[in-house]
Write an enzyme that holds these catalytic residues in place. Structure first.
Site, PDB file in Angstrom:
ATOM      1  N   ALA A  10       1.601   4.356   1.887  1.00 19.64           N
ATOM      2  CA  ALA A  10       2.875   4.665   2.045  1.00 19.64           C
ATOM      3  C   ALA A  10       3.231   4.304   3.640  1.00 19.64           C
ATOM      4  O   ALA A  10       3.881   5.304   4.330  1.00 19.64           O
ATOM      5  CB  ALA A  10       3.366   6.016   1.536  1.00 19.64           C
ATOM      6  N   ASN A 120      -5.582  -6.217   4.513  1.00 21.61           N
ATOM      7  CA  ASN A 120      -6.399  -7.166   5.194  1.00 21.61           C
ATOM      8  C   ASN A 120      -8.121  -6.921   5.231  1.00 21.61           C
ATOM      9  O   ASN A 120      -8.156  -5.743   5.200  1.00 21.61           O
ATOM     10  CB  ASN A 120      -5.889  -7.578   6.745  1.00 21.61           C
ATOM     11  CG  ASN A 120      -4.610  -8.421   6.781  1.00 21.61           C
ATOM     12  OD1 ASN A 120      -4.692  -9.160   6.142  1.00 21.61           O
ATOM     13  ND2 ASN A 120      -3.873  -8.048   7.589  1.00 21.61           N
ATOM     14  N   HIS A 175      -5.402 -16.221   5.339  1.00 22.73           N
ATOM     15  CA  HIS A 175      -4.422 -15.710   6.252  1.00 22.73           C
ATOM     16  C   HIS A 175      -5.448 -15.092   7.492  1.00 22.73           C
ATOM     17  O   HIS A 175      -5.874 -13.973   7.518  1.00 22.73           O
ATOM     18  CB  HIS A 175      -4.010 -14.432   5.394  1.00 22.73           C
ATOM     19  CG  HIS A 175      -2.860 -13.789   6.433  1.00 22.73           C
ATOM     20  ND1 HIS A 175      -1.902 -14.145   6.623  1.00 22.73           N
ATOM     21  CD2 HIS A 175      -3.007 -12.169   6.556  1.00 22.73           C
ATOM     22  CE1 HIS A 175      -1.121 -13.285   7.665  1.00 22.73           C
ATOM     23  NE2 HIS A 175      -1.604 -11.862   7.285  1.00 22.73           N
TER      24      HIS A 175
HETATM   25  N1  NAD Z   1      -1.199  -9.319   4.135  1.00 17.98           N
HETATM   26  C1  NAD Z   1      -0.399  -9.503   4.856  1.00 17.98           C
HETATM   27  O1  NAD Z   1       0.236 -10.627   5.567  1.00 17.98           O
HETATM   28  C2  NAD Z   1      -0.249  -8.159   5.825  1.00 17.98           C
HETATM   29  C3  NAD Z   1       0.700  -7.879   6.792  1.00 17.98           C
HETATM   30  C4  NAD Z   1       0.640  -7.068   7.520  1.00 17.98           C
HETATM   31  C5  NAD Z   1      -0.232  -5.944   7.327  1.00 17.98           C
HETATM   32  N2  NAD Z   1      -1.241  -6.176   6.515  1.00 17.98           N
HETATM   33  C6  NAD Z   1      -2.245  -5.066   6.032  1.00 17.98           C
HETATM   34  O2  NAD Z   1      -1.556  -4.170   5.322  1.00 17.98           O
HETATM   35  C7  NAD Z   1      -2.485  -2.859   5.407  1.00 17.98           C
HETATM   36  C8  NAD Z   1      -1.550  -1.669   5.900  1.00 17.98           C
HETATM   37  O3  NAD Z   1      -0.836  -2.035   7.013  1.00 17.98           O
HETATM   38  P1  NAD Z   1       0.406  -0.856   7.616  1.00 17.98           P
HETATM   39  O4  NAD Z   1       0.816  -1.373   8.789  1.00 17.98           O
HETATM   40  O5  NAD Z   1       1.186  -0.547   6.597  1.00 17.98           O
HETATM   41  O6  NAD Z   1      -0.724   0.449   7.846  1.00 17.98           O
HETATM   42  P2  NAD Z   1      -0.204   1.883   7.919  1.00 17.98           P
HETATM   43  O7  NAD Z   1      -1.621   2.531   8.663  1.00 17.98           O
HETATM   44  O8  NAD Z   1       0.874   2.230   8.297  1.00 17.98           O
HETATM   45  O9  NAD Z   1      -0.609   2.449   6.348  1.00 17.98           O
HETATM   46  C9  NAD Z   1      -1.730   2.363   5.675  1.00 17.98           C
HETATM   47  C10 NAD Z   1      -1.730   3.542   4.747  1.00 17.98           C
HETATM   48  O10 NAD Z   1      -2.665   3.399   3.594  1.00 17.98           O
HETATM   49  C11 NAD Z   1      -2.889   4.821   3.379  1.00 17.98           C
HETATM   50  N3  NAD Z   1      -4.087   4.816   2.886  1.00 17.98           N
HETATM   51  C12 NAD Z   1      -5.323   4.699   3.567  1.00 17.98           C
HETATM   52  N4  NAD Z   1      -6.324   4.838   2.366  1.00 17.98           N
HETATM   53  C13 NAD Z   1      -5.754   5.171   1.402  1.00 17.98           C
HETATM   54  C14 NAD Z   1      -6.178   5.303  -0.058  1.00 17.98           C
HETATM   55  N5  NAD Z   1      -7.589   5.297  -0.337  1.00 17.98           N
HETATM   56  N6  NAD Z   1      -5.515   5.368  -0.999  1.00 17.98           N
HETATM   57  C15 NAD Z   1      -4.041   5.336  -0.680  1.00 17.98           C
HETATM   58  N7  NAD Z   1      -3.370   5.347   0.568  1.00 17.98           N
HETATM   59  C16 NAD Z   1      -4.326   5.056   1.452  1.00 17.98           C
HETATM   60  C17 NAD Z   1      -2.852   5.503   4.635  1.00 17.98           C
HETATM   61  O11 NAD Z   1      -2.687   6.730   4.663  1.00 17.98           O
HETATM   62  C18 NAD Z   1      -1.526   4.778   5.260  1.00 17.98           C
HETATM   63  O12 NAD Z   1      -0.552   5.595   5.144  1.00 17.98           O
HETATM   64  C19 NAD Z   1      -3.275  -3.046   6.657  1.00 17.98           C
HETATM   65  O13 NAD Z   1      -4.694  -3.453   6.107  1.00 17.98           O
HETATM   66  C20 NAD Z   1      -2.953  -4.407   7.463  1.00 17.98           C
HETATM   67  O14 NAD Z   1      -3.620  -5.221   7.978  1.00 17.98           O
HETATM   68  C21 NAD Z   1      -1.504  -7.151   5.638  1.00 17.98           C
END
Ligand code: NAD
Length: 309
Positions: A10, A120, A175
């Protein structure tokens, strides 16, 4: 009937995706995180916008996978994001551990769902999700090319001073730094980009697309992109639950398509209720094929680092 979509994580990407999807009016959303109160607080806040925006769908926050039971689509955004100076690949070990645990819980409560991977490094995490879920590959898809292509379209639109809807752009491959941007297949009102811009300008736009995520990480310093990523996620989720069968560039486990086996990269896919309903094979030049194969090999290295084969 309204669909049910669960979003794991979230944070910025998860909550913004939840916001877009629930406002879209086609699915009720369960937003889940390990941090107590976070998904509940964000869900409540989003739900309270319904009387103003006028959507009828609901959003619930939870720390318990039981609430995700019977989801049609589960979007996995849990994990670490990169800080300035980091590559996505440096997140491999930490996010592999998080994603394995998440996928086990997803499968337990939604055995028939489509998994939409976002964490990622995206292609390696999509591979891990296929293996950890033991789902057929058509039910695990990764969000990457929709975002990378949207970035390229944005840069073309601003260069040519035209609306982005006039542009169709295709970014394939992994990516990451070896994504495969194909200007020849990118068109403006049907005209190839190569007929509209000089090679020097195209190279500049391609380079900016490849580093599009890093540009935002460097500006934000405390986070990575989430508005455009969540738009890509919502577009894919909508194509699945509304069975729109849109052809979009997304990550999939390949089994011979484009001459690639046992690696995940972004390719054009038809997305519908069954998940990946078709992998579309574009005619590529020998040079483009070579780039795509190189991209798939790079992902294979990450797959090996995770201990597969
Ligand atoms: N594929 C894409 O194009 C793309 C684009 C943007 C971000 N991302 C990736 O998406 C991911 C999230 O990015 P973000 O900016 O939302 O980060 P963020 O830190 O804002 O959110 C990540 C959330 O994951 C939660 N979390 C961690 N471990 C967990 C678990 N075991 N179970 C449930 N929740 C858990 C955290 O508490 C946090 O709230 C990152 O890995 C980022 O690199 C991918």
């Amino acid at each position: 009937m309204t669909s049910k979509i669960s979003i794991i994580g979230a944070g910025n990407v998860g909550a913004t995706s939840a916001h877009r999807i629930v406002e879209g009016g086609y699915a009720d959303v369960v937003l889940l995180d390990i941090v107590e109160g976070l998904p509940q607080g964000k869900a409540l806040d989003i739900q309270q916008s319904a009387p103003v925006i006028n959507f009828k769908t609901t959003i619930t926050g939870s720390n318990d996978y039981k609430d995700t039971a019977g989801s049609e689509v589960v979007i996995v955004t849990a994990g670490l994001f990169r800080k300035p100076g980091m590559t996505r690949d440096q997140l491999l070990a930490a996010n592999a551990e998080i994603v394995s645990g998440v996928v086990k819980n997803v499968v337990k409560y939604s055995p028939d769902c489509i998994i939409l991977m976002v964490s990622n490094p995206l292609d390696a995490m999509t591979y891990l999700a296929v293996k950890a879920s033991q789902f057929p590959r058509k039910r695990v898809v990764g969000m990457s090319g929709v975002l990378d292509s949207a970035r390229l379209s944005t840069f073309i639109a601003s260069e040519l001073k035209i609306p982005p809807e006039a542009i169709s752009a295709w970014v394939l491959g992994a990516h990451g730094l070896n994504m495969v941007v194909i200007p020849r297949l990118s068109t403006v009102r049907g005209k190839p980009l190569t007929e509209l811009l000089s090679q020097e300008t195209i190279d500049k736009l391609v380079e900016r697309t490849i580093h599009g995520g890093r540009e935002i990480v460097d500006l934000l310093k405390m986070g990575s992109a989430f508005y455009a990523p969540s738009a890509g996620i919502a577009g894919m989720a909508e194509s699945i639950v509304l069975d729109k069968k849109e052809t979009l560039p997304c990550a999939a486990l390949l089994d011979g398509e484009y001459g690639i086996k046992d690696s995940v990269i972004g390719v054009p896919l038809k997305l519908g209720r069954g998940g990946i309903e078709q992998i579309v094979e574009f005619e590529l030049t020998a040079e483009e094929k070579k780039l795509l194969h190189g991209s798939a090999e790079g992902v294979k290295d990450l797959i090996k680092q995770m201990g597969f084969k």
